[in-house]
Scaffold this active site. Structure first.
Site: not given
Length: 186
Positions: A8, A84-86, A103, A139
Site C-alpha cells: 500500500n 499493525m499497531r493500535i 482495513h 476501525d
C-alpha cells in the site's frame, strides 16, 4: 506508517509519481526492522525511519516518538498503510482528521485483526476494503472510500487477500485525496 510488505505504501508513492495523487510521500515509518516496506522505501528513494515498538515501554511512548518524527518531516497527513499497531489518543489528537487507515473489510464488519479470516469464517459472499479516518476505537472512524470484492467458494485467506489488496491499492490514494480536500490541504 507500515508494518509489513509495504504494497500500500508503494501504491501511494506510485500514485504520487504518476500524478494520480497530488501529494508527496515525504517519509515512511516502520515498526519492524527489515520489513518489506523498509526495503521498498530504499528502492523508491523515500526516507524511512524505524520505530521498533518492542523498544518502547508502552503505546504512548511509541506514539510520542511517531509524532516527533512526523513533525520533524513537516507531515500534513498520516497514512496507516498496514500499520499493525493500535494508536493512542495522543497521535489522533496530534493529527485530527489527518490520520487515514486502510482495513481489509467492508467496515463496520470484521473490525480488528484477521478481518479476511473473519469474513471467510462468517461465510459472507461479499467482502472488500475500507479507507477511513482513525478514531480511538479500532476501525470505527468515518469512512472515506470502500471497495467490494466477491468471496468465491474456492477462496482461501491468501486468494481473497490478494484480491482485496489489489482494491486497497486503488482506493487508498483516493482516500488520501478526499481527506486532504476535506481539510483544504494544497
Amino acid at each position: 506508517m507500515a508494518s509489513g510488505s509495504g504494497s500500500n505504501f508503494e501504491a501511494l508513492v506510485q500514485a504520487c509519481q504518476t500524478g494520480r495523487l497530488a501529494a508527496t510521500v515525504c517519509q515512511l515509518v516502520v515498526n519492524n526492522p527489515g520489513c518489506g516496506a523498509e526495503q521498498r522505501a530504499a528502492r523508491l528513494g523515500v526516507p524511512c525511519t524505524l520505530h521498533d515498538h518492542r523498544l518502547f515501554p508502552n503505546r504512548d511512548a511509541l506514539d510520542q516518538a511517531l509524532i516527533a518524527s512526523f513533525q520533524a518531516a513537516a507531515v500534513d497527513l498520516v497514512v496507516m498503510a498496514g500499520w499493525m499497531r493500535i494508536v493512542t489518543q495522543a497521535l489522533i489528537d496530534a493529527y485530527p482528521q489527518r490520520l487515514v487507515n486502510i482495513h481489509p473489510s467492508l467496515l463496520p464488519s470484521f473490525r480488528g485483526a484477521k478481518a479476511i479470516e473473519q469474513a471467510l469464517a462468517a461465510g459472507v459472499q461479499l467482502s472488500g476494503c475500507t479507507a477511513h479516518l482513525v478514531s480511538l476505537e479500532v476501525d470505527t472512524g468515518p469512512i472515506l472510500v470502500q471497495a467490494a470484492v466477491p468471496v468465491l467458494s474456492t477462496d482461501s485467506p491468501a486468494s481473497l487477500a490478494a484480491r482485496i489488496h489489489a482494491q486497497e491499492h486503488q482506493i487508498l490514494p483516493l482516500a488520501v485525496q478526499l481527506a486532504a480536500e476535506r481539510l483544504g490541504l494544497p
